[in-house]
Every structure is written in structure tokens, then in C-alpha cells.
Design a protein around this motif. Structure first.
Motif, short mmCIF file in Angstrom:
data_model
loop_
_atom_site.label_atom_id
_atom_site.label_comp_id
_atom_site.label_asym_id
_atom_site.label_seq_id
_atom_site.Cartn_x
_atom_site.Cartn_y
_atom_site.Cartn_z
N TYR A 86 7.14 53.92 18.83
CA TYR A 86 5.73 54.98 18.13
C TYR A 86 6.30 56.38 17.93
N THR B 164 8.28 56.80 15.22
CA THR B 164 7.70 56.72 13.81
C THR B 164 7.52 57.77 13.43
N ILE B 165 6.65 58.67 14.57
CA ILE B 165 5.65 59.93 14.49
C ILE B 165 6.53 60.87 14.01
N THR C 127 8.37 60.88 10.60
CA THR C 127 7.52 61.15 10.57
C THR C 127 7.42 62.79 9.55
N PHE C 128 7.26 63.35 11.21
CA PHE C 128 6.58 64.94 10.92
C PHE C 128 8.11 65.96 10.99
N ILE D 87 -1.04 64.42 9.98
CA ILE D 87 0.57 62.80 10.56
C ILE D 87 0.11 62.37 11.09
N ILE D 88 -0.72 62.36 11.96
CA ILE D 88 -1.32 61.93 13.44
C ILE D 88 -2.81 61.25 13.04
#
Length: 159
Positions: free
Chosen positions: A114, A117-118, A121-122, A155-156
């Protein structure tokens, strides 16, 4: 000198082989790497291969691309992962040297996925860098996937 050496090499060297069938012909990756002519200061000589079909490009174009090959972007991302994610931290040696201490590491593969992935993406949509023309852009903007810099909240909360 390296450019001219590569240009000459790509007159005959192919990264793909052509497969012909009665109806069509197509190129398949030949797994035929070359040794890069310029050694890097930290890795020495390394091999370069191309999985993308570049049969439409000439030797000059391929030589220009190979001259720019490096893994700096990947190394930068991995270094950010190691610095920013304490759950992926390596164990520390104890002061007495009798064992390992996992005091800062609470590794759980599910949560690590998780968080990665964050972070990925960031890194691609929020964090900017200065491009060759002096603009502050994200990797996604450079590739044409996005036209703006996103905020972490976007994003979140998937906005």
C-alpha cells in the motif's frame, strides 16, 4: 568517440529478430545486449539491451539513445523509498554485536505494498523536478499522462 563507435556497431547489430509467417512478419526481442562504451564511475561497464521494437530508427538515432542510457531515475526512486519508509528499514546491529534489532522495522508485506503504491503515485504525479528547459514538472507531465501537478490530498482521496 563512443557515439561513433555505437553508430558503427548499429549498422550490423540488431536487438530484434524478424519472424516471418505466411501471412505477416513481426519483430521479436532477440535478447542481444551490448556493452555500453562508457563506463560509469560507480558501476564500471554495463550491458544495454532494448525490448522495444526500434527497427524504424536508424543507427544514428539508436546510438544517441544508447548514449543517454542510465539508471539514475530508478536509483533515485529506490533511495527515496529507503529514506522515507521506515517499515521497509533494514535491521540494525545491536551495540554489543550479538544480534539484530528490528526496533524501527514493523514489516508487513500487505501494508508495504500500500505504502509503495502511494509513494510511487506521489513520485510520479506530485513531486516536481527541474526539466532540461528549466520548468518544474512531474514525471507524469513529462510523459504526457498529466497536465498538472497534483497535491498529495488529491492522490489519497482520489480527486
Amino acid at each position: 568517440m563512443a557515439y561513433f563507435s555505437l553508430k558503427e556497431l548499429f549498422e550490423t547489430h540488431k536487438f530484434h529478430t524478424e519472424i516471418k509467417t505466411p501471412k505477416q512478419s513481426y519483430n521479436v526481442w532477440a535478447k542481444n545486449p551490448i556493452i555500453h562504451p562508457l563506463a560509469s564511475s560507480d558501476k564500471g561497464f554495463y550491458r544495454v539491451d532494448c525490448t522495444t521494437d526500434i527497427s524504424s530508427l536508424g543507427p544514428k538515432d539508436i546510438a544517441k539513445m544508447v548514449m543517454n542510457v542510465n539508471d539514475n531515475a530508478t536509483n533515485s526512486f529506490i533511495q527515496q523509498i529507503l529514506r522515507r519508509l521506515s517499515i521497509l528499514e533494514r535491521p540494525l546491529m545491536t551495540a554489543r554485536g550479538d544480534g539484530k534489532s528490528y526496533i524501527y522495522a514493523n514489516f508487513n508485506p500487505k501494508y508495504a505494498q500500500y505504502v509503495l503504491t502511494i509513494l510511487r503515485t506521489f513520485y510520479n504525479f506530485c513531486e516536481t523536478y527541474k526539466s532540461a528547459d528549466g520548468k518544474e514538472i512531474t514525471p507524469a507531465q513529462r510523459l504526457g499522462i498529466s497536465d498538472k501537478v497534483f497535491d498529495l490530498k488529491d492522490i489519497i482521496y482520489v480527486r
